[in-house]
Design an enzyme around this catalytic site. Structure first.
Site, PDB file in Angstrom:
ATOM      1  N   LYS A  21      30.249  16.318  -2.865  1.00 12.55           N
ATOM      2  CA  LYS A  21      31.231  16.586  -1.813  1.00 12.55           C
ATOM      3  C   LYS A  21      30.931  15.758  -0.573  1.00 12.55           C
ATOM      4  O   LYS A  21      31.846  15.317   0.139  1.00 12.55           O
ATOM      5  CB  LYS A  21      31.243  18.074  -1.479  1.00 12.55           C
ATOM      6  CG  LYS A  21      32.003  18.935  -2.485  1.00 12.55           C
ATOM      7  CD  LYS A  21      32.096  20.357  -2.010  1.00 12.55           C
ATOM      8  CE  LYS A  21      33.042  21.182  -2.878  1.00 12.55           C
ATOM      9  NZ  LYS A  21      32.629  21.253  -4.279  1.00 12.55           N
TER      10      LYS A  21
ATOM     11  N   GLU B 166      32.527  22.535   6.732  1.00 14.93           N
ATOM     12  CA  GLU B 166      33.909  22.147   6.988  1.00 14.93           C
ATOM     13  C   GLU B 166      34.584  23.187   7.877  1.00 14.93           C
ATOM     14  O   GLU B 166      34.329  24.390   7.738  1.00 14.93           O
ATOM     15  CB  GLU B 166      34.707  22.024   5.686  1.00 14.93           C
ATOM     16  CG  GLU B 166      34.335  20.828   4.843  1.00 14.93           C
ATOM     17  CD  GLU B 166      35.189  20.711   3.599  1.00 14.93           C
ATOM     18  OE1 GLU B 166      35.123  19.656   2.941  1.00 14.93           O
ATOM     19  OE2 GLU B 166      35.921  21.673   3.276  1.00 14.93           O
TER      20      GLU B 166
ATOM     21  N   HIS C  75      37.932  32.347  -5.134  1.00 16.13           N
ATOM     22  CA  HIS C  75      37.997  30.881  -5.233  1.00 16.13           C
ATOM     23  C   HIS C  75      38.263  30.395  -6.658  1.00 16.13           C
ATOM     24  O   HIS C  75      38.133  29.206  -6.933  1.00 16.13           O
ATOM     25  CB  HIS C  75      36.707  30.236  -4.696  1.00 16.13           C
ATOM     26  CG  HIS C  75      36.368  30.642  -3.297  1.00 16.13           C
ATOM     27  ND1 HIS C  75      37.130  30.277  -2.210  1.00 16.13           N
ATOM     28  CD2 HIS C  75      35.354  31.401  -2.807  1.00 16.13           C
ATOM     29  CE1 HIS C  75      36.590  30.784  -1.103  1.00 16.13           C
ATOM     30  NE2 HIS C  75      35.523  31.463  -1.446  1.00 16.13           N
TER      31      HIS C  75
ATOM     32  N   ARG D 229      38.435  14.781 -14.463  1.00 14.41           N
ATOM     33  CA  ARG D 229      38.678  15.232 -15.836  1.00 14.41           C
ATOM     34  C   ARG D 229      40.095  15.775 -15.929  1.00 14.41           C
ATOM     35  O   ARG D 229      40.809  15.828 -14.929  1.00 14.41           O
ATOM     36  CB  ARG D 229      37.686  16.337 -16.205  1.00 14.41           C
ATOM     37  CG  ARG D 229      37.684  17.480 -15.180  1.00 14.41           C
ATOM     38  CD  ARG D 229      36.847  18.643 -15.613  1.00 14.41           C
ATOM     39  NE  ARG D 229      36.616  19.603 -14.545  1.00 14.41           N
ATOM     40  CZ  ARG D 229      37.471  20.515 -14.123  1.00 14.41           C
ATOM     41  NH1 ARG D 229      38.664  20.575 -14.683  1.00 14.41           N
ATOM     42  NH2 ARG D 229      37.175  21.358 -13.151  1.00 14.41           N
TER      43      ARG D 229
END
Length: 651
Positions: free
Chosen positions: A116, A200, A235, A292
């Site tokens: 990330k 973030e 999530h 993917r």
């Protein structure tokens, strides 16, 4: 020209890839663990190789065993599916080093997008909007705490190497930060072997919108519309749809072009998904790129008319993309839900056991991607997803209506599922208005009493009694009994209910306490009962397995146990002898075997649940007639574990 494809995966995705590959003329090779020896994907493939025991680490994550299977069978290409090794750059490189074509992006792109921190830096350089935050080289707690002051609260702590909500924490204030950093690091280390974190700025109540991209080896890259994946629980995606009801044509183009820039920036090839968060003002921010095929790719296929697995194989062979951006069009609307063996009423606990009957609904615009059939067993070793149920319609409402009907008409007997929960989501007014954000499920269903088992109505009890009388699979019922009044005892949700059935020809009257219900049997055959209820003909599906009876009617499903001939439990030595799990949990140990003589009060099984061990004790003396569980198995509440029969005294 590639000829033989090995699918390094299992379940519905392996079945999905095999079907397209065979349609294109490829020979196919399945790999399987010992637990999957009789799985659908194994039977569909031309060849299959066992790669190890049930444990994922020793089988589906065993790269060397998979490569050895490719060598044994002469496969020349490998499709990784999703999950397992699909985003493992070392596996992609190992395939290449072994002379195999990896049906996916180059290892450099997988490695970059797997971080990330690094991917966010690369996206900033490519001009892709990112969420403000901190992704510096120094990711110590002290540095992150200092950076958090500059970013402001609320903010998200995220594992740099991970996804799926693991190692992720929403932090509302500075006082919560240190503890959440510690917990996120621990989760990240355990899940991904890497405890690096980033920060973030939290985008409150956003939409989760992703763009399907494709790139080839000739410098071409396109996007195939977007998918809205905002409906999530912890999530994890629950519902996916295409196109998004929130995205305008202008926003779609802007996000699509940004996603293509992201793909080109990392030298991408094949299928990829660029995920964005979109705020209420339709500002979008790069979240991550999945290198993917995605679980939710069918909704994109249905609105574009394209086979994305076929595209993957074409790119792997070095062919240019089948369509240019201008040739890609979107038609209609598609919605997908994930049908799981899980219990929404008890914290969505995964369920295991045999699927006695699985019958997907049929109808226009419906698609099922599944890797299970009637008679298969949901194993505790793998994800308990039974199927992806997808509906397409010319309009969003048409797709919703078809999906609700499909969920109501899909039959799953033997394991508890989230079928009713999914149909409630799709029928919800907020979802119907296209207003569901990532916080939708938490706010709409957090304390919803309808997710708990509902008390059966007298009509449902009457149907249960009726189906019980008919029997199935060679099991007789009470229908041939000479008496005109038949007493029946049903165990429903842990409670024993006494019913009385009065029959006169094909007419039945079922009473429980002061309630009574009348119905007429019109016909019955192969687990399908047709009744006439107040002049209206109704159908009910049913299946009897031992003393358990599973039923489905009126868009509902339920189960009961026939305890009519079991002795009442409670007095010394007169227990039922049928020992059940008192709650969902894991079997730690089984202390007896069939044929053992046991005493009342003797511990037979140890169940672990809620971080505590619970002994399951004999409720009567006798001989163990059956052991229906094993150490390591996940069991559900009321699941039969051990049966005891009475010791017959010799005269």
């Amino acid at each position: 020209m590639l000829k033989k494809l090995l699918i390094a995966n299992r379940g519905e995705i392996a079945v999905r890839v095999i079907r397209t590959a065979k349609a294109l003329g490829y020979r196919t090779v399945a790999v399987y663990s010992e637990a999957d020896a009789n799985a659908m994907h194994v039977e569909l493939a031309d060849e299959a190789v066992c790669i190890g025991p049930a444990q994922v680490s020793a089988s589906y994550l065993n790269a060397e065993a998979i490569l050895d299977a490719a060598r044994k069978t002469g496969a020349d290409c490998v499709h990784p599916g999703y999950g397992f090794l699909s985003e493992n750059s070392a596996f992609a490189k190992a395939c290449k080093d072994a002379g195999l074509v990896f049906v996916g992006p180059p290892e450099s792109a997988i490695e970059l997008m797997g971080s990330k921190r690094r991917s966010k830096i690369a996206m900033q350089e490519a001009g892709v909007p990112v969420v403000p935050g901190y992704e510096g080289d120094n990711a110590s707690d002290d540095e992150l705490i200092q950076a958090a002051t500059d970013i402001g609260f609320p903010l998200m702590v995220k594992a740099s190497a991970g996804g799926g909500g693991r190692g992720m924490r929403l932090v509302e204030s500075e006082a919560e930060l240190a503890d959440n950093l510690k917990r996120a690091r621990s989760e990240a280390k355990q899940a991904f072997g890497d405890d690096e974190l980033i920060l973030e700025k939290a985008v409150i109540e956003p939409r989760h919108v992703e763009i399907q991209v494709f790139a080839d080896r000739h410098g071409n890259a396109v996007y195939l519309g977007e998918r809205d994946c905002s409906v999530q629980r912890r999530h994890q995606k629950v519902v996916e749809e295409a196109p998004s009801p929130f995205v305008t044509p202008e926003l779609r183009q802007a996000m699509g072009e940004a996603a293509v820039r992201a793909a080109l920036a990392c030298g991408y090839e094949g299928a990829g998904t660029v995920e964005f968060l979109v705020d209420m003002d339709r500002n979008f921010y790069f979240l991550e790129m999945n290198t993917r095929l995605q679980v939710e790719h069918p909704v994109t296929e249905l609105i574009t008319g394209q086979d994305l697995v076929a595209w993957q194989l074409a790119v792997a062979e070095g062919q240019p993309l089948p369509l240019t951006q201008e040739e890609i069009t979107l038609n209609g609307h598609a919605i997908e839900v994930r049908l799981y063996a899980e219990d929404p009423a008890h914290g969505f606990t995964p369920q295991t056991g045999e699927i006695h009957r699985f019958e997907p609904a049929e109808g226009e615009g419906l698609r099922y991607d599944t890797g299970v059939r009637s008679g298969d067993t949901v194993s505790p070793h793998y994800d308990p997803m039974l199927a992806k149920v997808i509906a397409w319609g010319q309009t969003r409402d048409e797709a919703r209506r078809r999906l609700i009907r499909a969920l109501e008409d899909t039959t799953v007997f033997g394991v508890t599922t989230n079928r009713w929960f999914l149909s409630r989501i799709i029928a919800d007014d907020t979802f119907g208005a296209g207003e569901a954000t990532t916080g939708f499920l938490q706010s709409a269903f957090a304390d919803d009493p309808s997710l708990s088992p509902q008390k059966l109505s007298i009509r449902e009890l009457a149907l249960s009694a009726c189906a019980l009388g008919l029997g199935n699979s060679g099991q007789g019922g009470w229908s041939n009994a000479p008496a005109t009044v038949i007493p029946i005892k049903l165990e429903v949700q842990g409670e024993t209910l006494e019913l009385k059935v009065r029959k006169s020809g094909t007419s039945l009257s079922v009473s429980h306490g002061d309630e009574e219900y009348h119905l007429e049997v019109h016909s019955h055959c192969d687990g399908l009962l047709c009744i006439i209820d107040n002049g209206v003909r109704q159908r009910c599906q049913y299946h009897r397995q031992g003393d358990s009876l599973y039923l489905q009617a009126f868009g509902q499903s339920w189960s009961v146990r026939d305890v009519t001939h079991q002795p009442a439990a409670g007095s010394a030595g007169t227990g039922s002898g049928k020992l059940q799990a008192s709650m969902d949990g894991a079997i730690i140990d089984v202390l007896v075997a069939e044929g053992d003589t046991v005493e009342q009060g003797q511990t037979l099984v140890i169940l672990e649940a809620m971080k505590m061990e619970h002994p399951v004790k004999a409720d009567r003396p006798g001989v163990v007639a059956g052991v229906h569980t094993r150490a390591g198995e996940q069991v559900r509440r009321s699941q039969l574990l051990v049966e005891i029969t009475v010791i017959e005294e010799k005269t």
